[in-house]
Design an enzyme around this catalytic site. Structure first.
Site, mmCIF file in Angstrom:
data_model
loop_
_atom_site.group_PDB
_atom_site.id
_atom_site.type_symbol
_atom_site.label_atom_id
_atom_site.label_comp_id
_atom_site.label_asym_id
_atom_site.label_seq_id
_atom_site.Cartn_x
_atom_site.Cartn_y
_atom_site.Cartn_z
ATOM 1 N N SER A 184 -46.864 3.894 -29.000
ATOM 2 C CA SER A 184 -45.929 3.102 -29.120
ATOM 3 C C SER A 184 -46.458 1.628 -28.289
ATOM 4 O O SER A 184 -47.409 1.135 -28.611
ATOM 5 C CB SER A 184 -44.537 3.461 -28.522
ATOM 6 O OG SER A 184 -43.705 2.534 -28.143
ATOM 7 N N ASP A 362 -40.009 6.693 -38.559
ATOM 8 C CA ASP A 362 -40.190 6.114 -37.273
ATOM 9 C C ASP A 362 -39.259 4.999 -37.188
ATOM 10 O O ASP A 362 -39.436 3.801 -37.551
ATOM 11 C CB ASP A 362 -41.701 5.992 -36.859
ATOM 12 C CG ASP A 362 -41.964 5.615 -35.659
ATOM 13 O OD1 ASP A 362 -41.125 4.955 -34.896
ATOM 14 O OD2 ASP A 362 -43.223 5.831 -35.223
ATOM 15 N N HIS A 391 -40.291 8.646 -33.408
ATOM 16 C CA HIS A 391 -41.142 7.909 -32.687
ATOM 17 C C HIS A 391 -41.605 8.726 -31.564
ATOM 18 O O HIS A 391 -42.758 8.850 -30.996
ATOM 19 C CB HIS A 391 -40.275 6.893 -32.066
ATOM 20 C CG HIS A 391 -41.097 5.564 -31.270
ATOM 21 N ND1 HIS A 391 -42.233 4.773 -32.258
ATOM 22 C CD2 HIS A 391 -41.357 5.076 -30.148
ATOM 23 C CE1 HIS A 391 -42.810 4.124 -31.459
ATOM 24 N NE2 HIS A 391 -42.497 4.289 -30.358
#
Ligand SMILES: *[C@@H]1O[C@H](CO)[C@@H](O)[C@H](O)[C@H]1NC(C)=O
Ligand SMILES: *[C@@H]1O[C@H](CO)[C@@H](O)[C@H](O)[C@H]1NC(C)=O
Ligand SMILES: *[C@@H]1O[C@H](CO)[C@@H](O)[C@H](O)[C@H]1NC(C)=O
Ligand SMILES: *[C@@H]1O[C@H](CO)[C@@H](O)[C@H](O)[C@H]1NC(C)=O
Ligand SMILES: *[C@@H]1O[C@H](CO)[C@@H](O)[C@H](O)[C@H]1NC(C)=O
Ligand SMILES: *[C@@H]1O[C@H](CO)[C@@H](O)[C@H](O)[C@H]1NC(C)=O
Ligand SMILES: *[C@@H]1O[C@H](CO)[C@@H](O)[C@H](O)[C@H]1NC(C)=O
Length: 419
Positions: A184, A362, A391
């Site tokens: 991320s 996601d 995620h």
């Protein structure tokens, strides 16, 4: 005026929700001892060594960095000072938005990337970005009293935290190259910095892997997008300061409830999950996780960040551009950047062999946004698409070992073998 009206409407909505949602608390689960252990104790309790290091950034932040120098049943190769000893190559794991280093070691040893890499033979380092639980310190500013401490966004993490940690680790380990894995925001800062004209990091990273890669954010499904509605709010920064203040990002329970209703509208999960800002923003879907382990995640998350960092995300959602923090007016941008618009980042110059793991489900790294990365990255050596990961599954899923880490380590061993 528009802002005030919207805010008034929001307040009424929040009140209604607060009144209507007083459902009974979920039944208490058997208490997992891992909930009460800090990161050091957690790592040691699984039979691994853990060192804590402090890395000083150029602008005075003190980052807590953790090291698992070897796996469970092998001893450190640095115990003898023989100059011919081959030492394990270092790998840095970098967490995502509102997360911490603990994210890499919260599952069982054969499910957590931090432990698996150590058992594979790497010298594993776990980074923490400025402002999170482990990096809430500065040589000059006190996070509890000085607003200046919170005057940062991911621009600063890319420009300073990331290179400072990497040179620290190379200096300690006496290696010239490191492997990197980002999740991320850990990929966002890498995309921003690895090819940057002012950086010579490229020589010192032999391979990197991006889990749930983020650069463009225009198509995300996360309810954070409701905090940047262009139709209602012209000045995102002012709106956020109204809702959250301007220092540490600590959403009130009303805001959490409001966002939680968006996040959990179609998903049945424990109430506690829908009250945790990390789950709310990343998606509360836990079908790929070990449900009995969720209390452990909730005990260690969220990790904390600045409101300014969140505003930068909100700006990116609206602009769909990969660019620096926007100070709002040409004059203010000129003051910060010597140009009237925020400088753009480019991933085209990145030469480091890159592996990308991405998913169709996601909430934060939407396939449309990820396609920008594939269109522009020139050093892709491997990519894997997972249909149904959200995620947080990239770090916490019970299947991530088989679906992601095995392939990731195969690739890493080609470009950056353990020793
Ligand atoms: C975790 O707790 C132990 C025991 O109190 C302490 O020695 C250690 O410094 C703590 N680690 C962190 C990262 O706070
Ligand atoms: C490591 O050693 C312990 C005993 O000290 C043993 O129970 C465990 O199975 C070993 N783990 C591995 C990965 O070899
Ligand atoms: C992980 O370890 C557990 C025991 O600790 C074992 O039951 C399980 O099969 C292992 N899973 C994998 C994928 O190796
Ligand atoms: C490298 O580490 C040594 C101590 O081992 C320290 O004296 C030196 O300042 C460090 N250099 C850099 C560039 O961090
Ligand atoms: C980075 O790589 C270059 C080229 O191999 C090397 O000269 C330099 O010492 C490395 N930097 C660090 C901090 O190890
Ligand atoms: C799931 O989590 C529980 C609680 O931490 C743990 O006892 C159990 O071994 C985990 N199961 C698997 C398959 O990982
Ligand atoms: C802007 O330009 C001035 C004069 O050329 C220079 O002193 C200053 O460092 C520059 N600032 C930035 C942020 O580049």
């Amino acid at each position: 005026m528009q802002i005030l009206l919207f805010y008034l409407g929001l307040s009424i909505l929040l009140l209604l929700i607060a009144v209507c949602s007083s459902a009974p608390l979920s039944t208490p689960q058997k208490h997992d001892p891992d909930c009460d252990l800090n990161i050091t104790q957690l790592i040691q309790s699984k039979g691994y060594p853990c060192e804590e290091h402090k890395v000083l950034t150029k602008d005075g932040y003190i980052l807590g960095v953790f090291r698992i120098s070897h796996g469970r049943n092998s001893s450190s190769s640095s115990s003898s000072s023989s100059s011919t000893a081959v030492t394990r190559r270092p790998v840095l794991l970098q967490h995502g938005l509102l997360d911490t280093a603990t994210t890499w070691v919260m599952n069982l040893p054969n499910q957590s990337l931090g432990y698996i890499l150590a058992d594979t033979g790497y010298d594993v380092w776990l980074g923490n970005m400025r402002g999170n639980h482990f990096s809430r310190a500065h040589t000059k500013y006190d996070p509890d009293h000085d607003n200046e401490f919170w005057d940062f966004s991911w621009d600063d993490m890319a420009r300073d935290d990331l290179p400072s940690m990497i040179s620290y680790i190379l200096n300690v380990t006496k290696h010239t190259q490191i492997g990197y894995v980002g999740h991320s925001q850990g990929t966002l800062i890498a995309f921003a910095q690895f090819g940057h004209i002012d950086s010579n990091l490229q020589n010192n990273i032999s391979f990197w892997a991006a889990l749930a890669p983020v650069a463009h954010l225009g198509h995300i499904k996360s309810p954070i997008k409701y905090l940047a509605p262009a139709a209602v709010v012209k000045d995102i920064e002012r709106y956020w300061h109204l809702l959250f203040g301007s220092d540490e990002f600590l959403p009130s329970s009303y805001i959490l409830t409001w966002l939680g209703t968006y996040a959990c509208a179609e998903i049945i999960v424990e109430r506690a999950v829908c009250e945790n800002i990390l789950f709310i923003l990343c998606g509360p879907e836990t079908k790929n996780m070990n449900d009995s382990r969720i209390p452990v995640y909730l005990a260690h998350e969220p990790g904390g960040t600045s409101v300014k960092n969140m505003v930068h995300y909100a700006q990116s959602i609206r602009s769909n551009l990969f660019q620096s923090y926007d100070y709002g007016s040409p004059k203010d941008n000129e003051l910060h950047y010597n140009q009237t618009t925020p400088p753009m980042y480019s991933i085209r110059p990145i030469k480091i062999p890159t592996a990308i793991f991405w998913s169709g489900d996601d909430w934060l790294a939407d396939p449309v946004d990820v396609s920008y990365i594939f269109d522009n990255l020139q050093s892709l050596v491997y990519e894997k698409y997972i249909t149904d990961y959200n995620h947080l599954d990239f770090v916490w899923s019970i299947s991530a070992n088989k679906i992601i880490y095995t392939d990731l380590i195969d690739q890493m061993q080609k470009y950056h073998p353990p020793n």
